[in-house]
Motif scaffolding. Sequence first.
Motif, mmCIF file in Angstrom:
data_model
loop_
_atom_site.group_PDB
_atom_site.id
_atom_site.type_symbol
_atom_site.label_atom_id
_atom_site.label_comp_id
_atom_site.label_asym_id
_atom_site.label_seq_id
_atom_site.Cartn_x
_atom_site.Cartn_y
_atom_site.Cartn_z
ATOM 1 N N SER A 149 0.832 -1.197 0.000
ATOM 2 C CA SER A 149 0.000 0.000 0.000
ATOM 3 C C SER A 149 0.870 1.252 0.000
ATOM 4 N N PHE A 150 0.307 2.327 -0.554
ATOM 5 C CA PHE A 150 1.018 3.597 -0.557
ATOM 6 C C PHE A 150 1.096 4.138 0.870
ATOM 7 N N PRO A 151 2.174 4.848 1.208
ATOM 8 C CA PRO A 151 2.277 5.405 2.561
ATOM 9 C C PRO A 151 1.208 6.464 2.806
ATOM 10 N N GLN A 152 0.688 6.469 4.009
ATOM 11 C CA GLN A 152 -0.314 7.457 4.407
ATOM 12 C C GLN A 152 0.363 8.813 4.584
ATOM 13 N N GLU A 153 -0.161 9.839 3.942
ATOM 14 C CA GLU A 153 0.391 11.182 4.101
ATOM 15 C C GLU A 153 -0.208 11.820 5.349
ATOM 16 N N ILE A 154 0.658 12.297 6.232
ATOM 17 C CA ILE A 154 0.166 12.899 7.471
ATOM 18 C C ILE A 154 0.832 14.247 7.714
ATOM 19 N N CYS A 155 0.182 15.042 8.545
ATOM 20 C CA CYS A 155 0.667 16.374 8.917
ATOM 21 C C CYS A 155 0.791 16.438 10.435
ATOM 22 N N LYS A 168 3.210 23.180 28.699
ATOM 23 C CA LYS A 168 3.083 21.873 28.043
ATOM 24 C C LYS A 168 3.589 21.934 26.610
ATOM 25 N N PHE A 169 4.008 20.784 26.121
ATOM 26 C CA PHE A 169 4.372 20.605 24.722
ATOM 27 C C PHE A 169 3.341 19.646 24.144
ATOM 28 N N ALA A 170 2.523 20.139 23.224
ATOM 29 C CA ALA A 170 1.448 19.332 22.651
ATOM 30 C C ALA A 170 1.755 19.007 21.196
ATOM 31 N N CYS A 171 1.551 17.758 20.831
ATOM 32 C CA CYS A 171 1.754 17.301 19.459
ATOM 33 C C CYS A 171 0.438 16.716 18.948
ATOM 34 N N VAL A 172 0.138 16.970 17.694
ATOM 35 C CA VAL A 172 -1.049 16.388 17.089
ATOM 36 C C VAL A 172 -0.715 15.993 15.655
ATOM 37 N N ALA A 173 -1.331 14.928 15.186
ATOM 38 C CA ALA A 173 -1.132 14.471 13.810
ATOM 39 C C ALA A 173 -2.472 14.113 13.204
ATOM 40 N N THR A 174 -2.583 14.314 11.912
ATOM 41 C CA THR A 174 -3.785 13.897 11.199
ATOM 42 C C THR A 174 -3.415 13.579 9.760
ATOM 43 N N THR A 175 -4.326 12.949 9.066
ATOM 44 C CA THR A 175 -4.075 12.597 7.672
ATOM 45 C C THR A 175 -4.375 13.778 6.756
ATOM 46 N N VAL A 176 -3.718 13.798 5.622
ATOM 47 C CA VAL A 176 -3.992 14.833 4.624
ATOM 48 C C VAL A 176 -5.454 14.777 4.190
ATOM 49 N N SER A 177 -6.003 13.581 4.093
ATOM 50 C CA SER A 177 -7.395 13.446 3.642
ATOM 51 C C SER A 177 -8.368 14.131 4.598
ATOM 52 N N SER A 178 -8.072 14.131 5.908
ATOM 53 C CA SER A 178 -8.974 14.779 6.861
ATOM 54 C C SER A 178 -8.933 16.298 6.721
ATOM 55 N N LEU A 179 -7.840 16.821 6.181
ATOM 56 C CA LEU A 179 -7.758 18.254 5.902
ATOM 57 C C LEU A 179 -8.428 18.577 4.569
ATOM 58 N N GLN A 180 -8.277 17.697 3.622
ATOM 59 C CA GLN A 180 -8.873 17.934 2.307
ATOM 60 C C GLN A 180 -10.394 17.933 2.355
ATOM 61 N N ASP A 181 -10.967 17.066 3.195
ATOM 62 C CA ASP A 181 -12.434 17.051 3.291
ATOM 63 C C ASP A 181 -12.948 17.884 4.471
#
Length: 356
Positions: free
Chosen positions: A2-8, A17-30
């Motif tokens: 499978s193709f690698p999942q693109e994430i941000c 605090k130091f906060a980190c968050v990640a999501t997929t490109v598709s969740s931003l596109q839609d």
Amino acid sequence: MSFPQEICLGLDIGGTKFACVATTVSSLQDSSFFYKPTNSDSNATNHGYKMLTGPSFSVESFDKVLNEFISKLNDTYNNNYKIVSIGIAICGLIDKEGIITLCEIEILQGWNPIKHLKKKFGQHVRFLTFNDAIAGLEHIRREWPDVKDLSFIIAGTGIGTAFLCNGQIVKGHSNLAGNLGISPMFLPQHSISHVEPSTNKLLDPTLPPPTMMVDELAGGRSLVRVVTQEIGISIEEAIHRLSKYSSPKEVVSISSSDDNNDVKIDKKLLKAVLDWATVLGIVVSHILCTFNPKILILAGGVLNFPFYFERVMEIGEKYAGAIVPELWSETLVVKSYWSNDLVSRGALAAAYYDGK
């Protein structure tokens, strides 16, 4: 294969605090990234991680926490992902070159996080840095895409502000505009007439009147210091104590004859919270008078103190609405749903959309 999942990624280096968050490109596109989750929403595309910071938090500490977060992403995506953008929000000011010029964590001043991260992730990743308030505004403007005049206040360790006017973020020629947290304000115990209340003695009119930054008069760092050191209780206990009451009037209405030590503590605590919130309420009125936004959003951990947000609203309406009622009645002033996660989410979104 499978193709690698693109994430941000979105990183928020705050004073506590130091906060980190990640999501997929598709969740931003839609645009689903910006939706409030429902009970049936597993929110599986969004991953968060937080660690405490403080004055000793260093670049080495940053790397350690980020590596731990990346390790969790490796497990989540089975090492089959590609980071396409990273947004970094700083609790301070950043110059045009991306160097931190002022920071609540002083040890980070002079550091260039983009240059540092490029060595770690490579040139193919798109990076962007912001102060924390602008990062939060980047999220809000995408929650309200049709609104061109927005204002944002984050009440955290300090006070951060950012403004969208006619669809453009206000930055100024040095990228430092809109930071009302560092603006001076008269100390509450002094009047503008330069009269010392305790003595009625005129202060020397040739000297500048005593002032403090809004950060110190309304922000969390100074409020926590008062609660923990002067009143002598923990933040958790402070919130629990005030949560027992339905309103500030219930606290102050307890007669002096009934005062026991607990009630005295509650009254001191209430006064501190209301004093700090009053300053931010005045800042709100300044924002409404100066920028006339359609929507003003507030976020940040200080809003967790009972009666703080309500007091801000009361003072904002009193000083802005009393002069020009439309300034208050035609502006939506609300607390952000995302609150403590807004900055890291905004940094993530803005870095992805930059240049698109």
